[in-house]
Enzyme design. Structure first.
Site, mmCIF file in Angstrom:
data_model
loop_
_atom_site.group_PDB
_atom_site.id
_atom_site.type_symbol
_atom_site.label_atom_id
_atom_site.label_comp_id
_atom_site.label_asym_id
_atom_site.label_seq_id
_atom_site.Cartn_x
_atom_site.Cartn_y
_atom_site.Cartn_z
ATOM 1 N N ARG A 37 0.728 -1.120 -0.179
ATOM 2 C CA ARG A 37 0.090 0.122 0.158
ATOM 3 C C ARG A 37 0.845 1.428 -0.088
ATOM 4 O O ARG A 37 0.472 2.310 -0.554
ATOM 5 C CB ARG A 37 -0.921 0.005 1.282
ATOM 6 C CG ARG A 37 -1.910 1.117 1.160
ATOM 7 C CD ARG A 37 -3.244 0.897 1.963
ATOM 8 N NE ARG A 37 -4.034 1.738 1.809
ATOM 9 C CZ ARG A 37 -4.786 2.734 2.622
ATOM 10 N NH1 ARG A 37 -4.436 2.867 3.814
ATOM 11 N NH2 ARG A 37 -5.766 3.443 2.100
ATOM 12 N N HIS A 41 0.570 4.343 -2.805
ATOM 13 C CA HIS A 41 0.061 5.411 -2.360
ATOM 14 C C HIS A 41 1.492 6.533 -2.721
ATOM 15 O O HIS A 41 0.980 7.718 -2.863
ATOM 16 C CB HIS A 41 -0.265 5.942 -0.813
ATOM 17 C CG HIS A 41 -1.395 5.309 -0.614
ATOM 18 N ND1 HIS A 41 -2.355 5.972 0.287
ATOM 19 C CD2 HIS A 41 -2.276 4.376 -1.300
ATOM 20 C CE1 HIS A 41 -3.401 5.337 0.358
ATOM 21 N NE2 HIS A 41 -3.577 4.547 -0.660
ATOM 22 N N HIS A 161 -6.147 -5.851 -3.474
ATOM 23 C CA HIS A 161 -6.815 -6.146 -2.034
ATOM 24 C C HIS A 161 -6.843 -7.525 -1.701
ATOM 25 O O HIS A 161 -7.734 -7.818 -0.795
ATOM 26 C CB HIS A 161 -8.165 -5.539 -2.207
ATOM 27 C CG HIS A 161 -8.193 -3.986 -2.111
ATOM 28 N ND1 HIS A 161 -9.058 -3.035 -2.537
ATOM 29 C CD2 HIS A 161 -7.140 -3.103 -1.483
ATOM 30 C CE1 HIS A 161 -8.883 -1.982 -2.340
ATOM 31 N NE2 HIS A 161 -7.525 -1.982 -1.839
ATOM 32 N N TRP A 177 -10.616 -8.703 2.685
ATOM 33 C CA TRP A 177 -11.214 -8.793 1.527
ATOM 34 C C TRP A 177 -11.345 -10.247 1.100
ATOM 35 O O TRP A 177 -11.932 -10.943 0.282
ATOM 36 C CB TRP A 177 -10.534 -8.181 0.209
ATOM 37 C CG TRP A 177 -10.673 -6.755 0.222
ATOM 38 C CD1 TRP A 177 -11.757 -6.201 -0.292
ATOM 39 C CD2 TRP A 177 -9.799 -5.617 0.872
ATOM 40 N NE1 TRP A 177 -11.329 -4.686 -0.369
ATOM 41 C CE2 TRP A 177 -10.414 -4.403 0.640
ATOM 42 C CE3 TRP A 177 -8.828 -5.828 1.891
ATOM 43 C CZ2 TRP A 177 -9.779 -3.305 1.005
ATOM 44 C CZ3 TRP A 177 -8.328 -4.698 2.235
ATOM 45 C CH2 TRP A 177 -8.653 -3.335 1.863
ATOM 46 N N ASP A 206 -14.799 -1.242 -4.851
ATOM 47 C CA ASP A 206 -14.660 -2.461 -4.826
ATOM 48 C C ASP A 206 -15.877 -3.210 -5.674
ATOM 49 O O ASP A 206 -15.750 -3.824 -6.845
ATOM 50 C CB ASP A 206 -14.511 -3.678 -3.833
ATOM 51 C CG ASP A 206 -13.206 -3.276 -3.113
ATOM 52 O OD1 ASP A 206 -12.088 -3.274 -3.542
ATOM 53 O OD2 ASP A 206 -13.153 -3.239 -1.724
HETATM 54 C C1 HEM Z 1 -6.270 -1.050 2.104
HETATM 55 C C2 HEM Z 1 -8.818 1.804 -0.837
HETATM 56 C C3 HEM Z 1 -6.462 0.463 -4.816
HETATM 57 C C4 HEM Z 1 -3.666 -1.990 -1.969
HETATM 58 C C5 HEM Z 1 -7.057 -0.281 1.456
HETATM 59 C C6 HEM Z 1 -7.819 0.343 2.503
HETATM 60 C C7 HEM Z 1 -8.941 1.340 1.734
HETATM 61 C C8 HEM Z 1 -8.531 1.204 0.420
HETATM 62 C C9 HEM Z 1 -10.032 2.197 2.320
HETATM 63 C C10 HEM Z 1 -8.140 0.295 4.055
HETATM 64 C C11 HEM Z 1 -6.759 0.992 4.702
HETATM 65 C C12 HEM Z 1 -6.981 0.738 6.002
HETATM 66 O O1 HEM Z 1 -7.882 1.150 6.885
HETATM 67 O O2 HEM Z 1 -6.020 0.357 6.613
HETATM 68 C C13 HEM Z 1 -8.372 1.735 -2.083
HETATM 69 C C14 HEM Z 1 -9.204 2.303 -3.173
HETATM 70 C C15 HEM Z 1 -8.461 1.839 -4.163
HETATM 71 C C16 HEM Z 1 -7.310 0.935 -3.890
HETATM 72 C C17 HEM Z 1 -10.293 3.261 -3.107
HETATM 73 C C18 HEM Z 1 -8.866 2.413 -5.668
HETATM 74 C C19 HEM Z 1 -8.824 1.389 -6.530
HETATM 75 C C20 HEM Z 1 -5.226 -0.200 -4.392
HETATM 76 C C21 HEM Z 1 -4.215 -0.533 -5.116
HETATM 77 C C22 HEM Z 1 -3.392 -1.435 -4.421
HETATM 78 C C23 HEM Z 1 -4.012 -1.419 -3.096
HETATM 79 C C24 HEM Z 1 -4.020 -0.314 -6.582
HETATM 80 C C25 HEM Z 1 -1.918 -2.044 -4.846
HETATM 81 C C26 HEM Z 1 -1.860 -2.453 -5.887
HETATM 82 C C27 HEM Z 1 -4.098 -1.984 -0.696
HETATM 83 C C28 HEM Z 1 -3.471 -2.989 0.321
HETATM 84 C C29 HEM Z 1 -4.268 -2.629 1.526
HETATM 85 C C30 HEM Z 1 -5.226 -1.740 1.100
HETATM 86 C C31 HEM Z 1 -2.371 -3.907 0.264
HETATM 87 C C32 HEM Z 1 -4.010 -3.292 2.934
HETATM 88 C C33 HEM Z 1 -3.443 -2.364 3.813
HETATM 89 C C34 HEM Z 1 -2.838 -3.106 5.270
HETATM 90 O O3 HEM Z 1 -3.258 -4.216 5.281
HETATM 91 O O4 HEM Z 1 -2.525 -2.341 6.023
HETATM 92 N N1 HEM Z 1 -7.371 0.353 0.318
HETATM 93 N N2 HEM Z 1 -7.295 0.988 -2.398
HETATM 94 N N3 HEM Z 1 -5.162 -0.629 -2.998
HETATM 95 N N4 HEM Z 1 -5.032 -1.326 -0.236
HETATM 96 FE FE1 HEM Z 1 -6.519 -0.358 -1.483
#
Ligand code: HEM
Length: 248
Positions: A37, A41, A161, A177, A206
């Site tokens: 992440r 970002h 995700h 997820w 999603d």
């Molecule tokens: C977690 C939104 C795309 C990888 C999250 C979380 C949100 C989010 C709200 C939860 C954060 C938390 O509460 O800790 C989004 C949105 C996206 C997007 C709106 C638009 C498509 C992506 C992409 C990747 C990604 C492109 C990587 C290629 C991750 C990962 C987590 C995460 C690995 C888990 C982080 C953890 O376990 O601490 N994302 N995300 N996301 N996202 Fe996304």
């Protein structure tokens, strides 16, 4: 015409050493999701028109790191700092993207080609350039098209995700997820197509992937064919990690 950046042989060796250190660190700290992440970002602020933002290490700036959209990155930045201390020649921009590539690899995902040579910036992009999880199809397209990415990239990259979870105190969302959030596979897409949630998380963004015909075609393809997902994910992740990198 774009041409590959030149890094010298010493730098390339340092990258390989850092890659090994990152593998060990991500395994011992079990921090693959937050590393992925962090890389996303740092890169996802890119604006193709103005050629600003992108994977340039600016997320380490306190002001950017403390933004609501970046809550929870302190530890990941600290862990990367441990690797940086051993390999100080490497840029933060390269290190964060390398950490993302290694995070996918060590959790069983595809091998992503990594080309070093990104430059660091201390200029943080504006707020609000990353997607808002409460929004829908149009918003997703607007944000990713701004980066120069496609519908296929949006769906493939959302497969990130498959790893990790949402934390209420960070994003206001809660849960995982997939049943096995430390394994990179195509179950994110399988779960998206199920009507029942099994208590698993589906953000509005999603769900949006099943509400647009082009998106839905890719969701179905990736749910059916893990190899195709891995191939497309690796290509899209490489694109994301190189936004603005070799075109200037
Ligand atoms: C977690 C939104 C795309 C990888 C999250 C979380 C949100 C989010 C709200 C939860 C954060 C938390 O509460 O800790 C989004 C949105 C996206 C997007 C709106 C638009 C498509 C992506 C992409 C990747 C990604 C492109 C990587 C290629 C991750 C990962 C987590 C995460 C690995 C888990 C982080 C953890 O376990 O601490 N994302 N995300 N996301 N996202 Fe996304």
């Amino acid at each position: 015409m774009s041409c590959p950046p030149v890094v010298d042989a010493y730098y390339l060796k340092e990258i390989e050493r850092a890659r090994r250190d990152l593998r060990a660190l991500i395994y011992s700290k079990q921090c693959a999701p937050i590393m992925l992440r962090l890389a996303w970002h740092d890169a996802g602020t890119y604006d193709a028109k103005t050629k600003t933002g992108g994977p340039n290490g600016s997320i380490r700036n306190e002001e950017e790191c403390k933004r609501d959209e970046n809550k929870g990155f302190e530890k990941a930045i600290e862990f990367c700092g441990e690797v940086m201390a051993k390999h100080p020649k490497i840029t933060y921009a390269d290190l964060y993207q390398l950490a993302g590539v290694v995070a996918v690899e060590v959790t069983g995902g595809p091998t992503i080609d990594f080309v070093p040579g990104r430059k660091d910036s201390l200029v943080s992009p504006n707020k609000g350039l990353l997607p808002d999880a409460r929004k829908g199809v149009r918003h997703l397209k607007d944000i990713f098209y701004r980066m120069g990415l496609s519908d296929k990239d949006i769906v493939a990259l959302s497969g990130g995700h498959t790893l990790g979870k949402a934390h209420n105190e960070r994003s206001g969302f809660d849960g995982e997820w997939t049943e096995d959030p430390m394994k990179f596979d195509n179950t994110y897409f399988k779960e998206l197509l199920k009507n029942k949630s099994n208590g698993l998380l589906k953000l509005p963004t999603d769900k949006a992937l099943t509400e647009d015909l082009t998106f839905l075609c890719y969701v179905k393809l990736y749910a059916d064919e893990e190899e195709t997902f891995f191939k497309d994910y690796a290509a899209s992740h490489k694109k994301l990690s190189e936004l603005g990198f070799r075109s200037s």
